[in-house]
Design an enzyme around this catalytic site. Sequence first.
Site, PDB file in Angstrom:
ATOM      1  N   GLY A 225       0.835  -1.196   0.000  1.00 55.98           N
ATOM      2  CA  GLY A 225       0.000   0.000   0.000  1.00 55.98           C
ATOM      3  C   GLY A 225       0.866   1.240   0.000  1.00 55.98           C
ATOM      4  O   GLY A 225       1.998   1.224  -0.483  1.00 55.98           O
ATOM      5  N   SER A 226       0.332   2.292   0.573  1.00 52.68           N
ATOM      6  CA  SER A 226       1.019   3.584   0.500  1.00 52.68           C
ATOM      7  C   SER A 226       2.171   3.674   1.508  1.00 52.68           C
ATOM      8  O   SER A 226       2.219   2.919   2.484  1.00 52.68           O
ATOM      9  CB  SER A 226       0.012   4.694   0.771  1.00 52.68           C
ATOM     10  OG  SER A 226      -0.472   4.574   2.093  1.00 52.68           O
ATOM     11  N   GLY A 230       2.294   2.256   5.286  1.00 48.14           N
ATOM     12  CA  GLY A 230       3.433   1.370   5.556  1.00 48.14           C
ATOM     13  C   GLY A 230       4.142   1.781   6.843  1.00 48.14           C
ATOM     14  O   GLY A 230       4.539   0.922   7.643  1.00 48.14           O
ATOM     15  N   GLU A 247       5.474  -3.509   1.048  1.00 48.11           N
ATOM     16  CA  GLU A 247       5.719  -3.096  -0.343  1.00 48.11           C
ATOM     17  C   GLU A 247       4.984  -1.785  -0.524  1.00 48.11           C
ATOM     18  O   GLU A 247       3.773  -1.726  -0.323  1.00 48.11           O
ATOM     19  CB  GLU A 247       5.176  -4.131  -1.337  1.00 48.11           C
ATOM     20  CG  GLU A 247       5.945  -5.421  -1.401  1.00 48.11           C
ATOM     21  CD  GLU A 247       7.387  -5.265  -1.838  1.00 48.11           C
ATOM     22  OE1 GLU A 247       7.744  -4.213  -2.426  1.00 48.11           O
ATOM     23  OE2 GLU A 247       8.174  -6.180  -1.575  1.00 48.11           O
ATOM     24  N   CYS A 281       2.788   0.231  -8.883  1.00 57.77           N
ATOM     25  CA  CYS A 281       3.931   0.742  -8.107  1.00 57.77           C
ATOM     26  C   CYS A 281       5.217   0.621  -8.918  1.00 57.77           C
ATOM     27  O   CYS A 281       6.211   1.256  -8.599  1.00 57.77           O
ATOM     28  CB  CYS A 281       4.027   0.071  -6.750  1.00 57.77           C
ATOM     29  SG  CYS A 281       3.805  -1.683  -6.804  1.00 57.77           S
ATOM     30  N   GLN A 328      -8.318   9.769  -6.041  1.00 60.85           N
ATOM     31  CA  GLN A 328      -7.095   9.575  -6.834  1.00 60.85           C
ATOM     32  C   GLN A 328      -7.081  10.517  -8.037  1.00 60.85           C
ATOM     33  O   GLN A 328      -6.044  11.061  -8.398  1.00 60.85           O
ATOM     34  CB  GLN A 328      -6.996   8.110  -7.279  1.00 60.85           C
ATOM     35  CG  GLN A 328      -5.719   7.767  -8.026  1.00 60.85           C
ATOM     36  CD  GLN A 328      -4.463   7.885  -7.168  1.00 60.85           C
ATOM     37  OE1 GLN A 328      -4.392   7.349  -6.074  1.00 60.85           O
ATOM     38  NE2 GLN A 328      -3.462   8.602  -7.665  1.00 60.85           N
ATOM     39  N   GLU A 380       5.389  10.030  -5.389  1.00 61.47           N
ATOM     40  CA  GLU A 380       4.640   9.098  -6.228  1.00 61.47           C
ATOM     41  C   GLU A 380       3.254   9.678  -6.514  1.00 61.47           C
ATOM     42  O   GLU A 380       2.514  10.022  -5.593  1.00 61.47           O
ATOM     43  CB  GLU A 380       4.503   7.754  -5.527  1.00 61.47           C
ATOM     44  CG  GLU A 380       3.848   6.720  -6.409  1.00 61.47           C
ATOM     45  CD  GLU A 380       3.754   5.346  -5.754  1.00 61.47           C
ATOM     46  OE1 GLU A 380       3.279   5.269  -4.619  1.00 61.47           O
ATOM     47  OE2 GLU A 380       4.154   4.367  -6.400  1.00 61.47           O
TER      48      GLU A 380
HETATM   49  P1  ADP Z   1      -4.051   2.938  -1.125  1.00 61.72           P
HETATM   50  O1  ADP Z   1      -5.294   3.632  -0.620  1.00 61.72           O
HETATM   51  O2  ADP Z   1      -3.243   3.752  -2.036  1.00 61.72           O
HETATM   52  O3  ADP Z   1      -4.302   1.519  -1.559  1.00 61.72           O
HETATM   53  P2  ADP Z   1      -3.358   2.602   1.626  1.00 61.72           P
HETATM   54  O4  ADP Z   1      -2.004   2.426   2.240  1.00 61.72           O
HETATM   55  O5  ADP Z   1      -4.229   3.669   2.155  1.00 61.72           O
HETATM   56  O6  ADP Z   1      -3.071   2.777   0.106  1.00 61.72           O
HETATM   57  O7  ADP Z   1      -4.167   1.255   1.715  1.00 61.72           O
HETATM   58  C1  ADP Z   1      -3.599  -0.027   1.579  1.00 61.72           C
HETATM   59  C2  ADP Z   1      -4.293  -0.969   2.544  1.00 61.72           C
HETATM   60  O8  ADP Z   1      -3.973  -0.577   3.879  1.00 61.72           O
HETATM   61  C3  ADP Z   1      -5.811  -0.954   2.446  1.00 61.72           C
HETATM   62  O9  ADP Z   1      -6.310  -2.261   2.608  1.00 61.72           O
HETATM   63  C4  ADP Z   1      -6.209  -0.066   3.605  1.00 61.72           C
HETATM   64  O10 ADP Z   1      -7.516  -0.310   4.083  1.00 61.72           O
HETATM   65  C5  ADP Z   1      -5.182  -0.464   4.632  1.00 61.72           C
HETATM   66  N1  ADP Z   1      -4.988   0.497   5.709  1.00 61.72           N
HETATM   67  C6  ADP Z   1      -5.157   1.841   5.688  1.00 61.72           C
HETATM   68  N2  ADP Z   1      -4.913   2.369   6.905  1.00 61.72           N
HETATM   69  C7  ADP Z   1      -4.560   1.352   7.727  1.00 61.72           C
HETATM   70  C8  ADP Z   1      -4.179   1.242   9.108  1.00 61.72           C
HETATM   71  N3  ADP Z   1      -4.115   2.298   9.917  1.00 61.72           N
HETATM   72  N4  ADP Z   1      -3.896   0.033   9.585  1.00 61.72           N
HETATM   73  C9  ADP Z   1      -3.944  -1.058   8.797  1.00 61.72           C
HETATM   74  N5  ADP Z   1      -4.306  -1.031   7.506  1.00 61.72           N
HETATM   75  C10 ADP Z   1      -4.614   0.153   6.964  1.00 61.72           C
END
Ligand code: ADP
Length: 478
Positions: A225-226, A230, A247, A281, A328, A380
């Site tokens: 994810g982001s 992360g 990642e 990514c 987005q 990014e």
């Molecule tokens: P994007 O929105 O660009 O996919 P995110 O990092 O926001 O990137 O999301 C990736 C995943 O992480 C999603 O499944 C999201 O629900 C989850 N996520 C977001 N915030 C949290 C958090 N505080 N703890 C655990 N998972 C999270």
Amino acid sequence: MSIFQNYIDGRWASSDAATKNINPSNTDDIVGEYAHADKNQADAAIAAAVEASKSWRYSGIQQRFDILDTIGSEILARKDELGRLLAREEGKILPEATGEVVRAGQIFKFFAGEALRVQGEHLKSVRPGVEVEVTRGAVGVIGIITPWNFPIAIPAWKIAPALAYGNTVVFKPAELVPGSAWALSDIIARSGLPNGVFNLVMGSGREVGQAMLDDRRIDAVSFTGSVNTGGVVAASCSRRGAKYQLEMGGKNPLIVLADADIDNAVACALNGAYFSTGQRCTASSRLIVVAPVYDQFIEALKSKVENLIVGDALADGTQIGPVVDQRQLDQNIRYVDIGKEEGAELLCGGELLERETPGFYMTPALFTETSNKMQINREEIFGPVASVIKASDIDESISLANDTEFGLSAGICTTSLSAATKFKQECRAGMVMVNLPTAGVDYHVPFGGMKGSSYGSREQGRYAAEFYTTVKTAYVGA
Ligand code: ADP
């Protein structure tokens, strides 16, 4: 409309709340309603995974092979239907979406085989009469948290190795794409796994994701994810000593040298920067081009970019689908404005686009006259926006390529063997590509980056065992 439910301890579990899954190509089209898990359901899923782990960690490898192989076969058999679902909920064009489904099936088949190939070592001890065995065992309960941009392939490349090595799983997909996650979970649910080995909780990151991170019963977390999230995963897991793997983003460079095959370089840039609406990514967002071919390259690329067909992901002939959602899309347009304010020249695109149906459409944007210091070249964007940066030679190109917080993928277009060799050695990225787009990887070899792009051991291929197993050293006396 019936509600697609969460899957906990071998049963479909209803929730009070549900989320509408909206088609980004046509926001009037509701793909389905998906139950929203809460903290209590996360708790129940974790408890089920803990209980199931007691026996699943000792399950036979033939059983694991059969189950993973069955899952892979069903995914492959239903590739067209699942590809349509993926394209409809995420906005990836149909051929790419179907390709992603096929990839998910192949990954399950690959890890079916890996379940049979778990290896250990047998060594002599330095003490006479003592033998040493080094074996790999299951870690325990794995929390899997995934993003929206690869709604079935990323879950597959985490769930398949987790199960293959005897772990149990609590899977939380991204809120935007529950459809593919639910369909995959439905296939897994019918594959013969004992209750509780695999659990699906479709909930918010803040509530369900965070509850998973903070729960001591989850032994390891695999996250894609982001960068921001992360960081939250890292902080939460390290606080309680859990294993984790991240990642995250990229700001991937593609270098074009003077001796490159320019047609191929343009094709690599077009694919890497814009396909999948730039929502990969591994997308090439920085095109580093040496001065002698700069004009020729941008002229050729501009005409290709302007002719890309943007439209409904499910329509025949579409090359670039919509952006995944309004947030987005706003972010992409904001970065286009930032680029203009920073003095970059917007050669084409970067505008909102209307199509027959209401959706999140924009024209692919190409910036020139940019410097690597600009915000558009440091952060990014995650959309169909790329910048060209002029360089003088290979040394400057590699130094620009490495001048970033990220290090996921990097590419070079050249016909010189020595240039390609130098690039492969000196480029600080986990994946380096020669005469190929920065995006587009195989499933049987490691995937992952350096620096701020990744943390922990690599995903995919044999290297997945590093994360999904734990090593035990046994000493046996006479
Ligand atoms: P994007 O929105 O660009 O996919 P995110 O990092 O926001 O990137 O999301 C990736 C995943 O992480 C999603 O499944 C999201 O629900 C989850 N996520 C977001 N915030 C949290 C958090 N505080 N703890 C655990 N998972 C999270």
